[in-house]
Scaffold this active site. Structure first.
Site, mmCIF file in Angstrom:
data_model
loop_
_atom_site.group_PDB
_atom_site.id
_atom_site.type_symbol
_atom_site.label_atom_id
_atom_site.label_comp_id
_atom_site.label_asym_id
_atom_site.label_seq_id
_atom_site.Cartn_x
_atom_site.Cartn_y
_atom_site.Cartn_z
ATOM 1 N N SER A 206 17.897 5.719 -24.692
ATOM 2 C CA SER A 206 18.645 5.535 -23.450
ATOM 3 C C SER A 206 17.690 5.178 -22.324
ATOM 4 O O SER A 206 16.788 5.959 -21.993
ATOM 5 C CB SER A 206 19.392 6.821 -23.089
ATOM 6 O OG SER A 206 19.785 6.757 -21.728
ATOM 7 N N MET B 293 27.305 5.067 -15.174
ATOM 8 C CA MET B 293 28.013 6.229 -14.597
ATOM 9 C C MET B 293 28.527 5.867 -13.211
ATOM 10 O O MET B 293 27.827 5.206 -12.434
ATOM 11 C CB MET B 293 27.066 7.416 -14.478
ATOM 12 C CG MET B 293 26.416 7.815 -15.801
ATOM 13 S SD MET B 293 25.487 9.345 -15.619
ATOM 14 C CE MET B 293 24.660 9.413 -17.215
ATOM 15 N N HIS C 13 27.382 2.403 -22.754
ATOM 16 C CA HIS C 13 28.184 3.633 -22.716
ATOM 17 C C HIS C 13 28.792 3.762 -21.327
ATOM 18 O O HIS C 13 28.094 4.097 -20.373
ATOM 19 C CB HIS C 13 27.251 4.809 -23.054
ATOM 20 C CG HIS C 13 27.897 6.148 -23.050
ATOM 21 N ND1 HIS C 13 27.182 7.329 -23.140
ATOM 22 C CD2 HIS C 13 29.204 6.529 -22.965
ATOM 23 C CE1 HIS C 13 28.008 8.360 -23.108
ATOM 24 N NE2 HIS C 13 29.243 7.901 -22.991
ATOM 25 N N MET D 147 29.609 13.264 -27.976
ATOM 26 C CA MET D 147 28.701 13.764 -26.925
ATOM 27 C C MET D 147 28.254 15.179 -27.290
ATOM 28 O O MET D 147 29.095 16.055 -27.532
ATOM 29 C CB MET D 147 29.396 13.814 -25.567
ATOM 30 C CG MET D 147 29.732 12.489 -24.921
ATOM 31 S SD MET D 147 28.359 11.449 -24.359
ATOM 32 C CE MET D 147 27.248 12.554 -23.540
HETATM 33 C C1 DX5 Z 1 24.260 11.573 -20.834
HETATM 34 C C2 DX5 Z 1 23.956 10.197 -21.368
HETATM 35 C C3 DX5 Z 1 22.894 10.211 -22.409
HETATM 36 C C4 DX5 Z 1 21.573 10.743 -21.947
HETATM 37 C C5 DX5 Z 1 20.702 11.048 -23.123
HETATM 38 O O1 DX5 Z 1 25.392 11.546 -20.040
HETATM 39 O O2 DX5 Z 1 25.115 9.629 -21.958
HETATM 40 O O3 DX5 Z 1 22.765 8.955 -23.037
HETATM 41 O O4 DX5 Z 1 20.925 9.922 -21.042
HETATM 42 O O5 DX5 Z 1 19.533 11.649 -22.683
HETATM 43 P P1 DX5 Z 1 18.827 12.826 -23.495
HETATM 44 O O6 DX5 Z 1 18.510 12.306 -24.850
HETATM 45 O O7 DX5 Z 1 17.611 13.110 -22.664
HETATM 46 O O8 DX5 Z 1 19.793 13.984 -23.544
HETATM 47 ZN ZN ZN Z 2 24.907 7.789 -23.279
#
Ligand code: DX5
Ligand code: ZN
Length: 236
Positions: free
Chosen positions: A10, A39, A68, A141
């Protein structure tokens, strides 16, 4: 034939001032996708990046963009992201009641992209029962969406197993299961043993001293766990 897992780092955890360099790093490290966390400050508290970034990323990335969408109004926004070049598009089940989930899948497929539905930690797998046959991927998730660097929610692997079972029952053998949130060397094995195919990693890759080595190590652990589960009869 044994199908290896893919790692989808990510870029939320990357250096935004050196994004091209950080994308080359994960490509060279063997990543399967660039995971792009969008987001909107409404569906989740945080605001990150949007359509112009996806457009620019598409110009430089040599591997598919896994976008995403953590946004409240995916049906309005989908055409923009599809036009920007998203290869795999994930929308959240929580904002798509009833037939709107089918509408979102159709919009994505009509644009020639792959369709994925995401489930927040408290959303049960069975909300997907009527559409699982049409999906390319389901995203489970394993943290509350909104921020990178959170801890893995224990038991998330049970939902991975439930989605894998549903896909088998629906005859969708090609369905990929992606897990997102808190995945690294300590947690990758349990999700891969449960049937995860695509592993999102933010901090575990980009906060590592050697991101390429981190990708290799996570992939190796995940593949070994997957193979053991197949040999033990728990996975197909
Ligand atoms: C959270 C995101 C993830 C996040 C993952 O809302 O969708 O993709 O950035 O980061 P890590 O692997 O650090 O949890
Ligand atoms: Zn994500």
């Amino acid at each position: 034939m044994f199908q290896e897992i893919s790692i989808a780092p990510s870029i939320l955890s990357a250096d935004f001032m050196n994004l091209e360099r950080d994308i080359r790093t994960i490509e060279e490290g063997g990543a399967g996708y660039v995971h792009v966390d969008v987001m909107d400050g409404h569906f989740v508290p945080n605001i990150t990046i949007g359509v112009p970034h996806v457009k620019q990323l598409k110009r430089i990335a040599g591997i598919p963009l896994d976008v995403h969408l953590m946004i409240s109004n995916p049906l309005e926004q989908l055409p923009w992201f599809l036009d920007a070049g998203a290869d795999m598009v994930t929308v959240h089940a929580e904002v798509l009641e009833g037939q709107w989930i089918n509408r979102a899948i159709d919009l994505i497929h009509d644009a020639g992209a792959k369709a994925c539905i995401a489930l927040k930690p408290n959303t049960p797998a069975d909300v997907l029962v009527s559409v699982i046959g049409e999906l390319d991927m389901v995203l489970v998730m394993s943290v509350e969406p909104g921020f990178s660097g959170q801890g893995y929610i224990e038991g998330s692997e049970d939902k991975v197993a439930a989605v894998a079972r549903m896909a088998r029952e629906a005859g969708n053998d090609a369905l990929l299961i992606e897990v997102d949130g808190g995945i690294g060397v300590k947690t990758v094995e349990r999700v891969c043993a449960a049937g995860a195919d695509v592993i999102v990693c933010g901090n575990a890759v980009y906060a590592a001293d050697d991101p390429k080595a981190a990708i290799a190590q996570i992939a190796q652990l995940g593949n070994a766990a997957r193979l053991a589960a197949i040999e033990g009869g728990a996975l197909r």
